[in-house]
Design an enzyme around this catalytic site. Structure first.
Site, mmCIF file in Angstrom:
data_model
loop_
_atom_site.group_PDB
_atom_site.id
_atom_site.type_symbol
_atom_site.label_atom_id
_atom_site.label_comp_id
_atom_site.label_asym_id
_atom_site.label_seq_id
_atom_site.Cartn_x
_atom_site.Cartn_y
_atom_site.Cartn_z
ATOM 1 N N PRO A 256 0.849 -1.198 0.000
ATOM 2 C CA PRO A 256 0.000 0.000 0.000
ATOM 3 C C PRO A 256 0.882 1.245 0.000
ATOM 4 O O PRO A 256 1.798 1.356 0.818
ATOM 5 C CB PRO A 256 -0.776 -0.128 1.322
ATOM 6 C CG PRO A 256 0.073 -0.989 2.193
ATOM 7 C CD PRO A 256 0.819 -1.918 1.284
ATOM 8 N N ALA B 157 0.628 5.479 -0.152
ATOM 9 C CA ALA B 157 -0.214 6.669 -0.138
ATOM 10 C C ALA B 157 0.001 7.497 -1.395
ATOM 11 O O ALA B 157 1.133 7.794 -1.772
ATOM 12 C CB ALA B 157 0.096 7.506 1.104
ATOM 13 N N GLN C 94 -6.108 -1.531 3.643
ATOM 14 C CA GLN C 94 -5.211 -1.337 4.782
ATOM 15 C C GLN C 94 -5.789 -0.276 5.701
ATOM 16 O O GLN C 94 -6.011 0.862 5.295
ATOM 17 C CB GLN C 94 -3.801 -0.926 4.376
ATOM 18 C CG GLN C 94 -2.878 -0.952 5.613
ATOM 19 C CD GLN C 94 -1.504 -0.404 5.388
ATOM 20 O OE1 GLN C 94 -1.346 0.786 5.177
ATOM 21 N NE2 GLN C 94 -0.494 -1.269 5.446
ATOM 22 N N CYS D 263 3.798 2.198 9.939
ATOM 23 C CA CYS D 263 4.035 3.558 9.447
ATOM 24 C C CYS D 263 4.936 4.313 10.426
ATOM 25 O O CYS D 263 4.623 4.419 11.614
ATOM 26 C CB CYS D 263 2.720 4.301 9.271
ATOM 27 S SG CYS D 263 2.939 5.970 8.607
ATOM 28 N N LYS E 198 1.012 -5.399 8.838
ATOM 29 C CA LYS E 198 2.263 -4.904 8.266
ATOM 30 C C LYS E 198 3.006 -4.143 9.353
ATOM 31 O O LYS E 198 2.454 -3.211 9.945
ATOM 32 C CB LYS E 198 2.017 -4.007 7.058
ATOM 33 C CG LYS E 198 3.296 -3.674 6.277
ATOM 34 C CD LYS E 198 2.972 -3.035 4.936
ATOM 35 C CE LYS E 198 4.228 -2.913 4.070
ATOM 36 N NZ LYS E 198 5.187 -1.917 4.578
ATOM 37 N N ASN F 148 9.590 -7.338 3.044
ATOM 38 C CA ASN F 148 9.438 -6.061 2.361
ATOM 39 C C ASN F 148 10.617 -5.162 2.709
ATOM 40 O O ASN F 148 11.198 -5.270 3.781
ATOM 41 C CB ASN F 148 8.104 -5.430 2.804
ATOM 42 C CG ASN F 148 7.930 -3.991 2.362
ATOM 43 O OD1 ASN F 148 7.685 -3.124 3.184
ATOM 44 N ND2 ASN F 148 8.042 -3.731 1.081
ATOM 45 N N GLY F 149 10.981 -4.269 1.772
ATOM 46 C CA GLY F 149 12.025 -3.290 2.041
ATOM 47 C C GLY F 149 13.274 -3.502 1.214
ATOM 48 O O GLY F 149 13.814 -4.602 1.157
ATOM 49 N N ARG G 100 7.988 1.036 -3.664
ATOM 50 C CA ARG G 100 8.133 2.137 -4.627
ATOM 51 C C ARG G 100 8.796 1.744 -5.941
ATOM 52 O O ARG G 100 8.593 2.408 -6.956
ATOM 53 C CB ARG G 100 8.888 3.306 -3.969
ATOM 54 C CG ARG G 100 8.077 3.907 -2.845
ATOM 55 C CD ARG G 100 8.532 5.268 -2.393
ATOM 56 N NE ARG G 100 7.597 5.752 -1.384
ATOM 57 C CZ ARG G 100 6.487 6.433 -1.641
ATOM 58 N NH1 ARG G 100 6.190 6.736 -2.887
ATOM 59 N NH2 ARG G 100 5.688 6.814 -0.678
#
Length: 318
Positions: free
Chosen positions: A21, A23, A75, A105, A143, A204-205, A229
């Site tokens: 997800p 933004a 989410q 976040c 997450k 992730n990352g 991204r």
């Protein structure tokens, strides 16, 4: 990396390559594109449970979906078990098949409000939120991050809490809250979390290529990867990993995204979203820098379509 179906509760995903997800980006048109390219699961942008409670119009727009999305995942961001339960069971979320809880976040205003990664410091409240969302009867995923600071990592312990509270999957961003989005992912923390639970663990990352995805799986033993991204810069990453047939060029993708967005959203949203998406597509591509000013001056979909044709006419990706 072994590409395979992935089960989350009662859902069977077609692949274990997920789209994060994001933004401002993972609106309905982008999710449809990612699914077509081979993503096994895509999420809405982060949706505030408190904003939904007060029927914020802009927040409700984030929930737009229809039958073109094969699996629908939302989410939710929130720090109150009661509010999260209310929203998880609300008619607004009825179309969604899965609820993902944001416990990762890192931005200051979210952290200070006791939401996002702040929940990693309050496992009792985090567990209560998971149990509250499970009352919806839908699969629930979480997450999170590896911890709060580089000297305060506890992904395995947090993963066990999530599983015990009823979570059906956990995605771990391999950085602490203090690392934000920089630095080498903490592969060992993801690996330890994977070894600590029986539910699927997604890594992730720091995935900026297909090679990075393969390395992430090899170093962590995770059940799948989540692309963030880099998928904006190269949406073909899903095709590269899964081998799923797709459109042949970035021009095809952008023209399709423009048409799809204009079908379901107003012109202001369409132009804003497409300018951001096209800017990512132009990143690192020779000769496109001079067109960025023209891109941001576009005042209509027709102008934008014509400019895309000039910029990306000779750009083939697969």
């Amino acid at each position: 990396m072994e590409i395979r179906p992935l089960r989350i509760g009662g859902l069977l995903l077609p692949s274990n390559v997920l789209m994060a997800p994001l933004a401002g980006y993972t609106c309905y048109p982008f999710r449809v594109m990612a699914y077509e390219m081979g993503a096994g699961l895509c999420f809405t942008e982060m949706v505030s449970a408190n904003a939904l409670k007060y029927e914020d119009r802009a927040t409700k727009r984030l929930l737009f979906t229809n039958q073109k999305e094969p699996i629908k995942a939302v989410q939710l961001l929130g720090g109150s078990p009661a509010v999260m339960e209310q929203m998880a069971e609300s008619p607004l979320l009825e179309p969604f098949d899965l609820i993902d809880i944001n416990m990762g976040c890192p931005v200051p205003n979210v952290f200070k409000s006791g939401e996002g990664s702040a929940l990693m410091l309050d496992m009792e409240r985090a567990a209560a939120i998971i149990r509250a969302c499970k009352k919806s009867g839908k699969p629930v995923s979480v997450k999170c991050r590896t911890g709060i600071r580089e000297d305060q990592m506890f992904a395995p312990e947090f993963a066990r809490m999530c599983e015990d509270a009823g979570a059906d999957m956990i995605t771990i961003h391999g950085r602490s809250r203090s690392m934000m989005y920089d630095g080498i992912p903490c592969y060992d923390q993801i690996a330890q979390a994977k070894a600590a639970v029986s539910i699927p663990v997604i890594a992730n990352g720091g995935i900026l290529s297909a090679r990075d995805a393969h390395d992430m799986m090899a170093k962590t033993g995770a059940d799948g990867v989540m692309i963030a991204r880099y998928a904006l810069e190269n949406p073909f990453i899903f095709h590269e990993l899964t081998g799923r047939p797709c459109r042949e060029s970035i021009l095809d993708l952008l023209l399709w995204q423009l048409e799809l967005t204009a079908t379901y959203y107003d012109e202001t949203f369409t132009l804003t979203y497409m300018k951001k998406l096209a800017s990512y597509a132009m990143k690192k591509r020779k000769g496109t820098k001079k067109y960025k000013e023209n891109l941001y001056q576009c005042g209509s979909a027709e102008e934008m379509k014509a400019l895309f044709t000039i910029i990306f006419a000779d750009t083939r990706t697969v």
